[in-house]
Design a protein around this motif. Structure first.
Motif, PDB file in Angstrom:
ATOM      1  N   ARG A  62       0.827  -1.210   0.000  1.00 48.42           N
ATOM      2  CA  ARG A  62       0.000   0.000   0.000  1.00 48.42           C
ATOM      3  C   ARG A  62       0.863   1.262   0.000  1.00 48.42           C
ATOM      4  O   ARG A  62       0.512   2.251  -0.650  1.00 48.42           O
ATOM      5  CB  ARG A  62      -0.970  -0.019   1.176  1.00 48.42           C
ATOM      6  N   ALA A  65       1.883   1.751  -3.455  1.00 53.79           N
ATOM      7  CA  ALA A  65       0.783   2.317  -4.240  1.00 53.79           C
ATOM      8  C   ALA A  65       0.681   3.820  -4.013  1.00 53.79           C
ATOM      9  O   ALA A  65       0.457   4.587  -4.961  1.00 53.79           O
ATOM     10  CB  ALA A  65      -0.536   1.641  -3.882  1.00 53.79           C
ATOM     11  N   SER A 101      -4.152   0.369 -16.760  1.00 52.49           N
ATOM     12  CA  SER A 101      -4.115  -0.821 -15.894  1.00 52.49           C
ATOM     13  C   SER A 101      -3.403  -0.523 -14.570  1.00 52.49           C
ATOM     14  O   SER A 101      -3.816  -1.015 -13.519  1.00 52.49           O
ATOM     15  CB  SER A 101      -3.456  -2.003 -16.608  1.00 52.49           C
ATOM     16  N   GLN A 102      -2.355   0.297 -14.617  1.00 56.98           N
ATOM     17  CA  GLN A 102      -1.675   0.689 -13.387  1.00 56.98           C
ATOM     18  C   GLN A 102      -2.582   1.561 -12.522  1.00 56.98           C
ATOM     19  O   GLN A 102      -2.579   1.445 -11.296  1.00 56.98           O
ATOM     20  CB  GLN A 102      -0.381   1.448 -13.717  1.00 56.98           C
ATOM     21  N   ARG A 105      -4.968  -0.619 -10.489  1.00 57.85           N
ATOM     22  CA  ARG A 105      -4.317  -1.259  -9.337  1.00 57.85           C
ATOM     23  C   ARG A 105      -4.039  -0.242  -8.226  1.00 57.85           C
ATOM     24  O   ARG A 105      -4.312  -0.512  -7.049  1.00 57.85           O
ATOM     25  CB  ARG A 105      -3.023  -1.956  -9.770  1.00 57.85           C
ATOM     26  N   GLU A 108      -7.287   0.641  -6.476  1.00 62.37           N
ATOM     27  CA  GLU A 108      -7.720  -0.424  -5.547  1.00 62.37           C
ATOM     28  C   GLU A 108      -6.955  -0.339  -4.230  1.00 62.37           C
ATOM     29  O   GLU A 108      -7.544  -0.441  -3.148  1.00 62.37           O
ATOM     30  CB  GLU A 108      -7.490  -1.794  -6.177  1.00 62.37           C
ATOM     31  N   LEU A 109      -5.649  -0.163  -4.319  1.00 66.51           N
ATOM     32  CA  LEU A 109      -4.828  -0.133  -3.109  1.00 66.51           C
ATOM     33  C   LEU A 109      -5.038   1.142  -2.292  1.00 66.51           C
ATOM     34  O   LEU A 109      -5.041   1.099  -1.065  1.00 66.51           O
ATOM     35  CB  LEU A 109      -3.357  -0.330  -3.468  1.00 66.51           C
TER      36      LEU A 109
END
Length: 173
Positions: A62, A65, A101-102, A105, A108-109
């Motif tokens: 996290r 991220a 796509s990154q 992700r 989400e994090l």
């Protein structure tokens, strides 16, 4: 004028059009001008948010991220955006970015980070908390409110970018 971190949500096609404009223009004008509703000014919050995560012991995935959300990735070729006289980052390094796509992700994090809980890891004294994370001077409205507001804005920005399948471009201006 203060140098602050800027983020823009853009479709892949917009980036391609800017790249094509820069290549076709005799002076490299990329015609970069994303709509205001797709731009976020994070002020000086990025380093402070990352430092809060470190101090609070945020899990590495996290924390990474959060770093990527505020630091981008060099994989997108954005050097054309930093060519004078049309550089979008005249006071910082080359812009960075995350592809769609990154962005998903990272979004989400970021959604899994409980910033109010992380902020409880800071000392109760505002001055001590600021010193611990490297904030110089006072912040109108208080350090915790500043960090929470900027984190929430960042999280919502990425959530919308992920929902719309957009890239995110980051730079300092």
């Amino acid at each position: 004028m203060a140098v602050t971190q800027q983020l823009a949500r853009i479709p892949q096609g917009y980036l391609a059009a800017c790249r094509q404009s820069a290549a076709a223009s005799p002076d490299g004008d990329h015609l970069w001008d994303p709509p205001a509703y797709d731009v976020l000014d994070l002020d000086w919050a990025p380093a402070l948010l990352k430092r809060v995560g470190e101090v609070a012991g945020l899990e590495e995935v996290r924390l990474d991220a959060l770093r990527r959300a505020t630091g981008g990735d060099a994989a997108l070729d954005l050097g054309f955006l930093n060519t004078p006289p049309h550089a979008i980052a005249p006071f910082g390094g080359t812009p960075t970015g995350l592809d769609a796509s990154q962005v998903v992700r990272v979004s989400e994090l970021l959604g899994q980070i409980d910033m109010p809980v992380l902020l409880t890891a800071l000392p109760a004294d505002e001055g001590e908390a600021a010193a611990l994370i490297g904030q110089m001077g006072s912040i109108t409205g208080g350090l915790r409110a500043y960090l929470l507001n900027h984190f929430n804005a960042l999280r919502h920005f990425y959530l919308d970018a992920a929902r719309r399948h957009l890239h995110v471009v980051l730079w300092w201006d």
